[in-house]
Design a protein around this motif. Structure first.
Motif, short mmCIF file in Angstrom:
data_model
loop_
_atom_site.label_atom_id
_atom_site.label_comp_id
_atom_site.label_asym_id
_atom_site.label_seq_id
_atom_site.Cartn_x
_atom_site.Cartn_y
_atom_site.Cartn_z
N TRP A 51 -7.15 -1.69 6.62
CA TRP A 51 -6.80 -0.55 5.78
C TRP A 51 -7.14 -0.77 4.30
O TRP A 51 -7.05 0.18 3.50
CB TRP A 51 -5.31 -0.24 5.90
CG TRP A 51 -4.39 -1.41 5.70
CD1 TRP A 51 -3.87 -2.22 6.66
CD2 TRP A 51 -3.90 -1.91 4.44
NE1 TRP A 51 -3.07 -3.19 6.09
CE2 TRP A 51 -3.07 -3.02 4.74
CE3 TRP A 51 -4.06 -1.52 3.11
CZ2 TRP A 51 -2.42 -3.75 3.74
CZ3 TRP A 51 -3.42 -2.24 2.13
CH2 TRP A 51 -2.62 -3.34 2.44
N HIS B 6 -8.83 1.86 2.02
CA HIS B 6 -8.49 3.20 2.51
C HIS B 6 -7.10 3.63 2.05
O HIS B 6 -6.88 4.81 1.77
CB HIS B 6 -8.56 3.23 4.04
CG HIS B 6 -9.91 2.90 4.59
ND1 HIS B 6 -10.97 3.79 4.59
CD2 HIS B 6 -10.39 1.75 5.13
CE1 HIS B 6 -12.03 3.22 5.12
NE2 HIS B 6 -11.71 1.97 5.45
N GLU B 7 -6.17 2.68 1.99
CA GLU B 7 -4.84 2.95 1.46
C GLU B 7 -4.70 2.24 0.12
O GLU B 7 -4.70 1.01 0.07
CB GLU B 7 -3.76 2.43 2.42
CG GLU B 7 -3.64 3.20 3.71
CD GLU B 7 -2.48 2.73 4.56
OE1 GLU B 7 -1.62 1.97 4.04
OE2 GLU B 7 -2.43 3.11 5.74
N ARG C 254 2.13 -0.64 4.06
CA ARG C 254 1.58 -1.88 4.62
C ARG C 254 1.49 -2.96 3.53
O ARG C 254 1.49 -2.66 2.34
CB ARG C 254 0.20 -1.62 5.23
CG ARG C 254 0.23 -0.69 6.43
CD ARG C 254 -1.17 -0.50 7.00
NE ARG C 254 -1.14 0.24 8.25
CZ ARG C 254 -1.19 1.57 8.34
NH1 ARG C 254 -1.28 2.29 7.24
NH2 ARG C 254 -1.16 2.17 9.51
N SER D 100 0.84 -1.20 0.00
CA SER D 100 0.00 0.00 0.00
C SER D 100 0.87 1.25 0.00
O SER D 100 2.08 1.19 0.26
CB SER D 100 -0.91 0.02 1.23
OG SER D 100 -0.20 0.45 2.39
N ASN D 101 0.24 2.41 -0.26
CA ASN D 101 1.02 3.64 -0.25
C ASN D 101 1.40 4.07 1.16
O ASN D 101 2.16 5.02 1.34
CB ASN D 101 0.26 4.77 -0.96
CG ASN D 101 -1.00 5.20 -0.23
OD1 ASN D 101 -1.39 4.61 0.78
ND2 ASN D 101 -1.64 6.25 -0.72
N GLY D 102 0.91 3.35 2.17
CA GLY D 102 1.32 3.60 3.54
C GLY D 102 2.39 2.63 4.01
O GLY D 102 2.76 2.63 5.19
#
Length: 207
Positions: A144, A147-148, A111, A107-109
Protein backbone atom coordinates in the motif's frame (compact mmCIF):
# COMPACT_ATOMS: atom_id res chain seq x y z
CA UNK A 1 21.60 1.82 11.64
CA UNK A 2 19.98 -1.16 9.98
CA UNK A 3 19.02 -0.11 6.44
CA UNK A 4 21.61 -0.38 3.67
CA UNK A 5 20.63 3.06 2.33
CA UNK A 6 21.45 4.61 5.69
CA UNK A 7 24.93 3.09 5.63
CA UNK A 8 25.47 4.35 2.08
CA UNK A 9 24.51 7.94 2.89
CA UNK A 10 26.46 7.88 6.17
CA UNK A 11 29.60 6.67 4.37
CA UNK A 12 29.23 9.42 1.75
CA UNK A 13 28.67 12.08 4.43
CA UNK A 14 31.71 10.83 6.37
CA UNK A 15 33.88 11.01 3.25
CA UNK A 16 32.78 14.59 2.51
CA UNK A 17 33.15 15.62 6.15
CA UNK A 18 36.81 14.74 6.40
CA UNK A 19 38.06 15.94 9.78
CA UNK A 20 35.34 18.56 10.18
CA UNK A 21 32.30 18.18 12.43
CA UNK A 22 30.08 18.38 9.35
CA UNK A 23 30.50 18.86 5.60
CA UNK A 24 29.24 21.91 3.76
CA UNK A 25 26.07 21.82 1.70
CA UNK A 26 28.23 22.60 -1.33
CA UNK A 27 30.23 19.42 -0.71
CA UNK A 28 27.16 17.31 -1.41
CA UNK A 29 26.96 16.42 -5.10
CA UNK A 30 23.52 15.05 -6.06
CA UNK A 31 25.05 12.96 -8.85
CA UNK A 32 27.12 11.09 -6.28
CA UNK A 33 24.02 9.82 -4.47
CA UNK A 34 21.63 9.67 -7.41
CA UNK A 35 20.12 6.32 -6.37
CA UNK A 36 19.27 7.72 -2.93
CA UNK A 37 17.95 11.12 -4.01
CA UNK A 38 14.22 10.23 -4.12
CA UNK A 39 14.39 9.47 -0.39
CA UNK A 40 16.72 12.32 0.63
CA UNK A 41 15.76 15.68 2.12
CA UNK A 42 17.52 18.83 3.33
CA UNK A 43 16.22 21.03 6.15
CA UNK A 44 17.41 24.35 7.45
CA UNK A 45 17.08 25.86 10.91
CA UNK A 46 15.40 29.27 11.09
CA UNK A 47 15.99 31.96 13.69
CA UNK A 48 13.20 30.55 15.87
CA UNK A 49 14.92 27.16 16.07
CA UNK A 50 12.41 25.46 13.77
CA UNK A 51 13.52 23.07 11.04
CA UNK A 52 11.86 23.45 7.65
CA UNK A 53 12.18 21.38 4.51
CA UNK A 54 14.35 23.11 1.95
CA UNK A 55 14.35 20.15 -0.44
CA UNK A 56 12.47 16.85 -0.34
CA UNK A 57 12.87 13.86 -2.63
CA UNK A 58 10.05 12.66 -4.85
CA UNK A 59 9.60 9.37 -2.97
CA UNK A 60 9.27 11.19 0.35
CA UNK A 61 6.69 13.60 -1.08
CA UNK A 62 4.78 10.73 -2.72
CA UNK A 63 4.75 8.88 0.58
CA UNK A 64 2.86 11.79 2.14
CA UNK A 65 0.83 12.63 -0.94
CA UNK A 66 1.99 16.26 -1.02
CA UNK A 67 4.93 18.57 -1.65
CA UNK A 68 6.98 19.01 1.52
CA UNK A 69 9.22 21.94 0.54
CA UNK A 70 8.70 24.83 2.94
CA UNK A 71 6.81 22.79 5.54
CA UNK A 72 8.00 22.18 9.10
CA UNK A 73 10.04 19.03 9.69
CA UNK A 74 8.16 18.26 12.91
CA UNK A 75 4.80 18.49 11.09
CA UNK A 76 5.37 14.98 9.70
CA UNK A 77 4.82 13.53 13.18
CA UNK A 78 1.57 12.80 14.96
CA UNK A 79 0.62 15.54 17.41
CA UNK A 80 2.12 13.93 20.52
CA UNK A 81 5.51 13.53 18.83
CA UNK A 82 6.02 16.86 17.08
CA UNK A 83 7.83 18.58 19.95
CA UNK A 84 10.34 15.77 20.44
CA UNK A 85 10.92 15.42 16.68
CA UNK A 86 11.55 19.14 16.32
CA UNK A 87 14.03 19.17 19.20
CA UNK A 88 15.86 16.12 17.88
CA UNK A 89 16.20 17.55 14.38
CA UNK A 90 17.31 20.95 15.69
CA UNK A 91 19.90 19.26 17.91
CA UNK A 92 21.35 17.34 14.95
CA UNK A 93 21.66 20.55 12.92
CA UNK A 94 22.99 22.87 15.63
CA UNK A 95 25.16 20.47 17.63
CA UNK A 96 26.46 18.53 14.60
CA UNK A 97 25.46 15.19 16.15
CA UNK A 98 24.09 12.58 13.70
CA UNK A 99 21.08 10.55 14.76
CA UNK A 100 18.98 7.62 13.61
CA UNK A 101 15.27 7.43 14.39
CA UNK A 102 13.19 4.25 14.35
CA UNK A 103 9.69 5.12 13.17
CA UNK A 104 6.20 3.73 12.88
CA UNK A 105 4.49 5.27 9.84
CA UNK A 106 0.68 5.44 10.08
CA UNK A 107 -1.30 5.61 6.83
CA UNK A 108 -4.69 7.24 6.37
CA UNK A 109 -6.11 3.72 6.08
CA UNK A 110 -4.87 2.78 9.56
CA UNK A 111 -2.00 0.64 8.30
CA UNK A 112 1.52 0.78 9.72
CA UNK A 113 4.98 0.44 8.18
CA UNK A 114 8.33 0.51 9.97
CA UNK A 115 11.04 2.88 8.79
CA UNK A 116 14.42 4.34 9.66
CA UNK A 117 15.29 8.03 9.38
CA UNK A 118 18.94 9.10 9.24
CA UNK A 119 19.73 12.72 10.17
CA UNK A 120 23.17 14.18 9.39
CA UNK A 121 24.39 17.75 10.02
CA UNK A 122 25.68 19.96 7.22
CA UNK A 123 26.68 23.62 7.17
CA UNK A 124 25.18 26.38 5.06
CA UNK A 125 26.85 29.27 3.21
CA UNK A 126 27.61 31.04 6.49
CA UNK A 127 29.57 28.04 7.78
CA UNK A 128 27.24 27.72 10.77
CA UNK A 129 25.69 24.46 11.92
CA UNK A 130 22.18 25.28 10.73
CA UNK A 131 21.19 22.53 8.28
CA UNK A 132 20.84 18.81 8.01
CA UNK A 133 20.58 16.22 5.27
CA UNK A 134 18.40 13.23 5.98
CA UNK A 135 16.82 10.18 4.45
CA UNK A 136 13.79 8.01 5.13
CA UNK A 137 14.02 4.28 4.40
CA UNK A 138 11.00 1.96 4.65
CA UNK A 139 11.70 -1.59 5.78
CA UNK A 140 10.12 -4.20 3.49
CA UNK A 141 7.77 -1.67 1.82
CA UNK A 142 4.19 -3.03 1.94
CA UNK A 143 1.94 -3.09 -1.09
CA UNK A 144 0.00 0.00 0.00
CA UNK A 145 3.01 2.32 0.15
CA UNK A 146 2.46 5.03 -2.45
CA UNK A 147 -1.29 4.43 -2.51
CA UNK A 148 -2.25 5.34 1.07
CA UNK A 149 -0.58 8.58 2.18
CA UNK A 150 1.26 8.61 5.50
CA UNK A 151 -0.58 10.83 7.96
CA UNK A 152 2.03 10.80 10.68
CA UNK A 153 5.17 9.30 12.17
CA UNK A 154 5.67 8.01 15.68
CA UNK A 155 9.26 7.77 16.93
CA UNK A 156 9.82 4.48 18.73
CA UNK A 157 13.56 4.87 19.40
CA UNK A 158 16.48 7.26 18.86
CA UNK A 159 20.19 6.55 18.52
CA UNK A 160 22.82 9.30 18.44
CA UNK A 161 25.86 8.31 16.41
CA UNK A 162 29.55 8.66 17.09
CA UNK A 163 30.79 9.82 13.68
CA UNK A 164 34.35 8.83 14.54
CA UNK A 165 33.48 5.15 14.80
CA UNK A 166 33.11 2.69 11.93
CA UNK A 167 29.39 2.37 11.00
CA UNK A 168 29.53 -1.38 11.67
CA UNK A 169 30.13 -0.57 15.33
CA UNK A 170 27.61 2.23 15.76
CA UNK A 171 25.86 0.19 18.43
CA UNK A 172 28.32 1.81 20.84
CA UNK A 173 25.63 4.46 21.19
CA UNK A 174 22.65 2.36 22.31
CA UNK A 175 19.21 2.95 20.89
CA UNK A 176 17.01 4.91 23.30
CA UNK A 177 13.53 3.42 23.43
CA UNK A 178 10.65 5.86 23.86
CA UNK A 179 8.29 4.24 26.38
CA UNK A 180 5.29 6.43 25.56
CA UNK A 181 5.32 5.71 21.84
CA UNK A 182 1.98 4.17 20.74
CA UNK A 183 2.14 0.62 19.44
CA UNK A 184 0.46 1.12 16.08
CA UNK A 185 1.33 -2.30 14.78
CA UNK A 186 -0.87 -4.05 17.36
CA UNK A 187 -3.28 -1.22 18.16
CA UNK A 188 -4.60 0.60 15.12
CA UNK A 189 -4.56 -2.48 12.91
CA UNK A 190 -6.84 -4.38 15.28
CA UNK A 191 -9.08 -1.49 16.25
CA UNK A 192 -9.98 -0.07 12.87
CA UNK A 193 -13.28 -0.51 11.06
CA UNK A 194 -14.71 0.67 7.77
CA UNK A 195 -17.63 3.12 7.77
CA UNK A 196 -18.55 4.03 4.23
CA UNK A 197 -15.42 5.39 2.60
CA UNK A 198 -13.80 6.23 5.95
CA UNK A 199 -11.62 4.17 8.28
CA UNK A 200 -12.53 4.67 11.96
CA UNK A 201 -9.88 4.03 14.61
CA UNK A 202 -11.50 3.00 17.89
CA UNK A 203 -9.99 4.47 21.02
CA UNK A 204 -10.58 6.80 23.93
CA UNK A 205 -12.35 6.11 27.23
CA UNK A 206 -14.49 3.03 27.77
CA UNK A 207 -16.26 4.14 30.97
Amino acid sequence: MRHKNSFELFDYWTEKRGKRAAPSRTDIEPADIRTLLPHVFICDLNDDGQLNFRLAGTALCALHGRELKGTAFAALWLADGTRNAGRTGASVASAATPAVLSLDCLSNGGRVAQAEMLLLPITGPSGRNDRLIGMLSIFEPPYWIGHEPIVGFSTTAIRFLDQDRDPLFLANRPEIKLPNAPNFASGFTNNRRQVGHLVVLDGGRRD
